[in-house]
Motif scaffolding. Structure first.
Motif, PDB file in Angstrom:
ATOM      1  N   ALA A  70       0.823  -1.201   0.000  1.00 20.51           N
ATOM      2  CA  ALA A  70       0.000   0.000   0.000  1.00 20.51           C
ATOM      3  C   ALA A  70       0.863   1.261   0.000  1.00 20.51           C
ATOM      4  O   ALA A  70       0.559   2.245  -0.690  1.00 20.51           O
ATOM      5  CB  ALA A  70      -0.924   0.002   1.211  1.00 20.51           C
ATOM      6  N   GLN A  71       1.956   1.227   0.750  1.00 17.82           N
ATOM      7  CA  GLN A  71       2.860   2.377   0.807  1.00 17.82           C
ATOM      8  C   GLN A  71       3.503   2.629  -0.557  1.00 17.82           C
ATOM      9  O   GLN A  71       3.631   3.775  -1.004  1.00 17.82           O
ATOM     10  CB  GLN A  71       3.939   2.139   1.871  1.00 17.82           C
ATOM     11  N   ARG A  72       3.885   1.560  -1.234  1.00 15.18           N
ATOM     12  CA  ARG A  72       4.541   1.703  -2.537  1.00 15.18           C
ATOM     13  C   ARG A  72       3.554   2.161  -3.607  1.00 15.18           C
ATOM     14  O   ARG A  72       3.917   2.937  -4.503  1.00 15.18           O
ATOM     15  CB  ARG A  72       5.212   0.377  -2.924  1.00 15.18           C
ATOM     16  N   LEU A  73       2.316   1.705  -3.512  1.00  6.26           N
ATOM     17  CA  LEU A  73       1.295   2.163  -4.455  1.00  6.26           C
ATOM     18  C   LEU A  73       0.977   3.640  -4.217  1.00  6.26           C
ATOM     19  O   LEU A  73       0.707   4.395  -5.163  1.00  6.26           O
ATOM     20  CB  LEU A  73       0.029   1.324  -4.316  1.00  6.26           C
ATOM     21  N   LEU A  74       1.013   4.042  -2.962  1.00  4.93           N
ATOM     22  CA  LEU A  74       0.828   5.453  -2.617  1.00  4.93           C
ATOM     23  C   LEU A  74       1.909   6.297  -3.296  1.00  4.93           C
ATOM     24  O   LEU A  74       1.622   7.355  -3.866  1.00  4.93           O
ATOM     25  CB  LEU A  74       0.904   5.620  -1.097  1.00  4.93           C
ATOM     26  N   LEU A  75       3.135   5.811  -3.255  1.00  8.66           N
ATOM     27  CA  LEU A  75       4.248   6.505  -3.895  1.00  8.66           C
ATOM     28  C   LEU A  75       4.040   6.583  -5.407  1.00  8.66           C
ATOM     29  O   LEU A  75       4.238   7.640  -6.023  1.00  8.66           O
ATOM     30  CB  LEU A  75       5.561   5.782  -3.579  1.00  8.66           C
ATOM     31  N   LEU A  76       3.596   5.476  -6.009  1.00  7.93           N
ATOM     32  CA  LEU A  76       3.378   5.445  -7.458  1.00  7.93           C
ATOM     33  C   LEU A  76       2.270   6.394  -7.887  1.00  7.93           C
ATOM     34  O   LEU A  76       2.392   7.075  -8.911  1.00  7.93           O
ATOM     35  CB  LEU A  76       3.034   4.015  -7.913  1.00  7.93           C
ATOM     36  N   GLU A  77       1.194   6.439  -7.121  1.00 13.42           N
ATOM     37  CA  GLU A  77       0.113   7.353  -7.496  1.00 13.42           C
ATOM     38  C   GLU A  77       0.592   8.798  -7.431  1.00 13.42           C
ATOM     39  O   GLU A  77       0.243   9.621  -8.287  1.00 13.42           O
ATOM     40  CB  GLU A  77      -1.117   7.165  -6.612  1.00 13.42           C
ATOM     41  N   SER A  78       1.417   9.098  -6.446  1.00 12.39           N
ATOM     42  CA  SER A  78       1.971  10.450  -6.341  1.00 12.39           C
ATOM     43  C   SER A  78       2.853  10.766  -7.543  1.00 12.39           C
ATOM     44  O   SER A  78       2.831  11.888  -8.069  1.00 12.39           O
ATOM     45  CB  SER A  78       2.769  10.597  -5.041  1.00 12.39           C
ATOM     46  N   ILE A  79       3.618   9.779  -7.992  1.00 14.81           N
ATOM     47  CA  ILE A  79       4.472   9.969  -9.174  1.00 14.81           C
ATOM     48  C   ILE A  79       3.627  10.287 -10.400  1.00 14.81           C
ATOM     49  O   ILE A  79       3.943  11.201 -11.167  1.00 14.81           O
ATOM     50  CB  ILE A  79       5.339   8.710  -9.422  1.00 14.81           C
ATOM     51  N   THR A  80       2.528   9.546 -10.601  1.00 10.32           N
ATOM     52  CA  THR A  80       1.685   9.788 -11.783  1.00 10.32           C
ATOM     53  C   THR A  80       1.089  11.195 -11.753  1.00 10.32           C
ATOM     54  O   THR A  80       1.011  11.860 -12.785  1.00 10.32           O
ATOM     55  CB  THR A  80       0.538   8.762 -11.894  1.00 10.32           C
ATOM     56  N   ILE A  81       0.691  11.640 -10.574  1.00  2.45           N
ATOM     57  CA  ILE A  81       0.090  12.974 -10.450  1.00  2.45           C
ATOM     58  C   ILE A  81       1.098  14.053 -10.837  1.00  2.45           C
ATOM     59  O   ILE A  81       0.795  14.971 -11.607  1.00  2.45           O
ATOM     60  CB  ILE A  81      -0.426  13.206  -9.013  1.00  2.45           C
ATOM     61  N   VAL A  82       2.318  13.926 -10.314  1.00  3.78           N
ATOM     62  CA  VAL A  82       3.333  14.959 -10.548  1.00  3.78           C
ATOM     63  C   VAL A  82       3.869  14.909 -11.978  1.00  3.78           C
ATOM     64  O   VAL A  82       4.100  15.956 -12.599  1.00  3.78           O
ATOM     65  CB  VAL A  82       4.472  14.852  -9.512  1.00  3.78           C
ATOM     66  N   LEU A  83       4.043  13.712 -12.536  1.00  9.99           N
ATOM     67  CA  LEU A  83       4.473  13.619 -13.935  1.00  9.99           C
ATOM     68  C   LEU A  83       3.422  14.216 -14.870  1.00  9.99           C
ATOM     69  O   LEU A  83       3.751  14.956 -15.801  1.00  9.99           O
ATOM     70  CB  LEU A  83       4.737  12.158 -14.330  1.00  9.99           C
ATOM     71  N   LYS A  84       2.166  13.892 -14.619  1.00  6.13           N
ATOM     72  CA  LYS A  84       1.091  14.417 -15.470  1.00  6.13           C
ATOM     73  C   LYS A  84       1.028  15.942 -15.388  1.00  6.13           C
ATOM     74  O   LYS A  84       0.873  16.625 -16.420  1.00  6.13           O
ATOM     75  CB  LYS A  84      -0.253  13.819 -15.033  1.00  6.13           C
ATOM     76  N   GLU A  85       1.168  16.481 -14.190  1.00  7.20           N
ATOM     77  CA  GLU A  85       1.109  17.933 -14.031  1.00  7.20           C
ATOM     78  C   GLU A  85       2.339  18.608 -14.640  1.00  7.20           C
ATOM     79  O   GLU A  85       2.237  19.693 -15.213  1.00  7.20           O
ATOM     80  CB  GLU A  85       0.961  18.296 -12.549  1.00  7.20           C
ATOM     81  N   SER A  86       3.490  17.964 -14.546  1.00  5.31           N
ATOM     82  CA  SER A  86       4.706  18.502 -15.180  1.00  5.31           C
ATOM     83  C   SER A  86       4.511  18.612 -16.685  1.00  5.31           C
ATOM     84  O   SER A  86       4.829  19.640 -17.294  1.00  5.31           O
ATOM     85  CB  SER A  86       5.911  17.599 -14.885  1.00  5.31           C
ATOM     86  N   LEU A  87       3.984  17.547 -17.290  1.00  6.80           N
ATOM     87  CA  LEU A  87       3.734  17.555 -18.726  1.00  6.80           C
ATOM     88  C   LEU A  87       2.668  18.587 -19.090  1.00  6.80           C
ATOM     89  O   LEU A  87       2.786  19.282 -20.109  1.00  6.80           O
ATOM     90  CB  LEU A  87       3.324  16.159 -19.207  1.00  6.80           C
ATOM     91  N   ARG A  88       1.634  18.709 -18.267  1.00  4.57           N
ATOM     92  CA  ARG A  88       0.578  19.690 -18.553  1.00  4.57           C
ATOM     93  C   ARG A  88       1.142  21.104 -18.581  1.00  4.57           C
ATOM     94  O   ARG A  88       0.780  21.917 -19.443  1.00  4.57           O
ATOM     95  CB  ARG A  88      -0.531  19.610 -17.508  1.00  4.57           C
ATOM     96  N   LEU A  89       2.028  21.411 -17.645  1.00  3.28           N
ATOM     97  CA  LEU A  89       2.637  22.736 -17.621  1.00  3.28           C
ATOM     98  C   LEU A  89       3.417  23.008 -18.907  1.00  3.28           C
ATOM     99  O   LEU A  89       3.529  24.154 -19.349  1.00  3.28           O
ATOM    100  CB  LEU A  89       3.557  22.886 -16.405  1.00  3.28           C
ATOM    101  N   LEU A  90       3.942  21.959 -19.511  1.00  8.42           N
ATOM    102  CA  LEU A  90       4.672  22.098 -20.774  1.00  8.42           C
ATOM    103  C   LEU A  90       3.735  22.089 -21.981  1.00  8.42           C
ATOM    104  O   LEU A  90       4.177  22.246 -23.121  1.00  8.42           O
ATOM    105  CB  LEU A  90       5.697  20.969 -20.908  1.00  8.42           C
ATOM    106  N   GLY A  91       2.433  21.872 -21.725  1.00 15.83           N
ATOM    107  CA  GLY A  91       1.461  21.837 -22.811  1.00 15.83           C
ATOM    108  C   GLY A  91       1.329  20.479 -23.460  1.00 15.83           C
ATOM    109  O   GLY A  91       0.823  20.361 -24.579  1.00 15.83           O
ATOM    110  N   ILE A  92       1.778  19.428 -22.746  1.00 14.59           N
ATOM    111  CA  ILE A  92       1.843  18.083 -23.317  1.00 14.59           C
ATOM    112  C   ILE A  92       0.897  17.150 -22.569  1.00 14.59           C
ATOM    113  O   ILE A  92       0.781  17.212 -21.342  1.00 14.59           O
ATOM    114  CB  ILE A  92       3.292  17.551 -23.229  1.00 14.59           C
ATOM    115  N   GLN A  93       0.227  16.270 -23.325  1.00 25.32           N
ATOM    116  CA  GLN A  93      -0.688  15.310 -22.719  1.00 25.32           C
ATOM    117  C   GLN A  93       0.067  14.143 -22.091  1.00 25.32           C
ATOM    118  O   GLN A  93       1.184  13.822 -22.489  1.00 25.32           O
ATOM    119  CB  GLN A  93      -1.655  14.777 -23.780  1.00 25.32           C
ATOM    120  N   ALA A  94      -0.581  13.484 -21.126  1.00 25.44           N
ATOM    121  CA  ALA A  94       0.009  12.327 -20.444  1.00 25.44           C
ATOM    122  C   ALA A  94      -0.955  11.149 -20.560  1.00 25.44           C
ATOM    123  O   ALA A  94      -1.805  10.948 -19.694  1.00 25.44           O
ATOM    124  CB  ALA A  94       0.278  12.659 -18.975  1.00 25.44           C
TER     125      ALA A  94
END
Length: 567
Positions: A539-563
């Motif tokens: 559960a702890q590792r999945l929590l970490l992974l979900e956080s990674i997806t959120i931040v990667l998606k938002e990073s790409l969005r700021l660049l104008g790129i879809q995820a």
């Protein structure tokens, strides 16, 4: 966390320096064995009149912060080691709770910032050379909005100038209405290139072009009719490209919009005694600024970029009350913007310093600049089609059963082109090489997108829903050094956004996304996740992974790129 550490250093040391100043001195050590943060006590040596190592030892004795497990004074540095379970739980909960809002701040408090970006020329193809201003400006607009500013995206279309005299001349001599209607941009561009070829053989053509442009400025019916037609078909072609890039604008007021606003500027310059005659033309001398004279009006009365941009600056200040007015324009226009600001200062305009030239390098093909005039261009729309087709081939090979393959291919293909530009520091040149852009390994957009999709795939297999961790009380007690690196990277997101804004540099976001994607891939390669037997650790590792997806998606969005969630 830097802010909280700075606050405690200030209390423990009892110094008069501001918390913000102390925070700016806090460093990230090169190696995690040296701590998560470090404070160089050399900064306080003069204030305390003591050796830095003694200052570090004294602060360490009284420093207290819940998230800091221990401090260590080493050679003039005070190193801080965070309590990983406590800090991880705090960071990851914030990410899960805020989701796309993670990293958002209200620095701007709703103040306006105008951004002049893209600005292609009418009747010329939208080439790869126009990409840089478009994607850099769009990314900076997204970053600026993320920090609480109201952004006005302005597409200052190049719809006026001597090039229209050339184009009208070329159309009148060699053009075909039927051919232009069939393929407007291609035909108009062909005529423009042909004009320059013929003008080298017959210089009198340039005189004819000047006459036609003067007729256009004077409102000649035929000249205006052709100009309006060229503008209409060009904007229709541009809109197709912007739609592919998913970029929109608040204003398409181009150069022609300021035709009736320039006389006021010229009158203002005259009233201040700033205009001088020079060989029949009218200039503002800028000798005291170490700059060449700025041409305001030609001998024939025709206006220039400087006159128009001065009118635009006054209009935008009145219309938008901007805090800053950004111009995302190539390095080669640096002198123009220095002259623009210098003239405003001579007019005692207090907001002259709020005009910021966001300069950038060239897009090179085979080591050379792309030239519209000589016909040596690469059409952006064609490149986007090619990159989408290549992405579709890769998807067909790797994942033939993928749903919505075309949408994913467009997200990957177009995102690859944008990311390739944005990962480069804007003032450096970018080399156009399609195959390099579309690689799924290395520092590319597809690499970051694939890391996001892979993490999403794991979460899907684990049946994790978006809100599953929203109120989680799971404390990541099992986290070690691999998790530490990821948590520290995630926690740095807000700081990276602020740095990108402060330096007008979206490459900081792109490089951050690459680093986080690399950390995830390393972690995924060496860590059991779905087949982890301990449910709490899983559960702890999945929590970490979900956080990674959120931040990667938002990073790409700021660049104008879809995820995409699947690839």
């Amino acid at each position: 966390m830097k802010s909280r550490i700075a606050e405690q250093i200030k209390i423990a040391a009892g110094v008069d320096f501001s918390q913000i100043e102390i925070e700016s001195w806090i460093e990230k050590p090169k190696f995690s064995t040296m701590g998560d943060f470090a404070f160089p006590c050399f900064r306080l040596a003069k204030e305390f009149k003591k050796a830095p190592n003694l200052i570090a030892a004294e602060i360490a004795q009284t420093f207290k912060l819940k998230e800091v497990e221990r401090t260590e004074a080493v050679g003039g540095y005070l190193n801080f080691y965070l309590d990983l379970p406590l800090y991880s739980a705090k960071v990851l909960k914030e990410v899960i709770d805020k989701r796309a809002g993670y990293g958002q701040k209200d620095l701007g408090k709703g103040k306006s910032i105008s951004i002049d970006l893209s600005s292609p020329n009418i009747a010329k193809p939208f080439s790869m050379g126009h990409l840089r201003s478009t994607v850099i400006g769009n990314a900076l607009a997204n970053v600026t909005e993320k920090l609480g500013y109201k952004v006005i995206r302005i597409n200052h279309i190049g719809d006026w100038g001597t090039q229209f005299g050339k184009l009208i001349t070329a159309y009148q001599k060699w053009g075909s209405e039927e051919q232009v209607k069939t393929s407007p941009i291609a035909e108009l561009h062909k005529l423009y290139v042909y004009f320059h070829e013929q003008a080298e053989l017959n210089p009198s053509l340039d005189d004819e072009a000047r006459v036609w442009f003067k007729r256009l400025e004077d409102g000649d019916e035929e000249a205006v009719r052709l100009w309006e037609w060229f503008r209409k078909v060009s904007l229709e072609a541009f809109s197709a490209v912007y739609e592919k890039l998913n970029i929109s604008f608040d204003s398409f007021n181009g150069e022609a919009f300021y035709n009736d606003k320039m006389n006021d500027v010229i009158a203002m310059l005259e009233d201040e005694g700033l205009i001088e005659e020079s060989e029949g033309a009218r200039v503002v001398r800028l000798d005291d600024e170490g700059l060449p004279p700025c041409l305001i009006q030609k001998r024939d009365g025709a206006t220039l970029y400087a006159t128009r941009d001065l009118a635009a600056a006054f209009y935008r200040k009145r219309e938008y009350s901007f805090e800053k007015s950004l111009y995302v324009v190539g390095n080669e226009q640096s002198l123009h913007f220095k002259q623009l600001k210098a003239i405003l200062k001579k007019l005692n305009i207090l907001w002259a310093e709020d005009l910021v030239h966001i300069s950038f390098g060239m897009m090179l093909k085979d080591g050379k600049k792309m030239s519209t005039r000589k016909g040596k261009i690469v059409l952006l729309e064609k490149v986007l089609e090619q990159s989408t087709a290549l992405a579709a081939e890769a998807i067909e090979e790797k994942n033939p059963n993928l749903k919505e393959k075309q949408q994913v291919a467009e997200a990957v293909g177009i995102g690859a082109i944008m990311f390739h530009d944005l990962k480069v520091f804007r003032q450096n040149d970018v080399h156009f090489e399609l195959k390099d852009m579309l690689r799924f390994e290395g520092e590319t957009g597809p690499y970051v997108q694939y890391a996001h999709a892979r993490a999403c795939s794991i979460l899907r297999k684990a049946a994790v829903k978006d809100s599953s961790f929203s109120n989680s009380k799971v404390a990541p007690a099992s986290f070690g050094e691999e998790e530490r690196a990821i948590v520290m990277k995630i926690s740095a997101f807000e700081e990276v956004i602020e740095e990108a804004f402060a330096e007008w540099d979206p490459s900081k976001i792109a490089k951050y996304a690459i680093d986080l994607a690399q950390l995830f891939n390393q972690y995924y390669a060496h860590t059991h996740i779905l087949n982890e037997l301990d449910e709490e650790v899983k559960a702890q590792r999945l929590l970490l992974l979900e956080s990674i997806t959120i931040v990667l998606k938002e990073s790409l969005r700021l660049l104008g790129i879809q995820a995409p969630e699947e690839m």
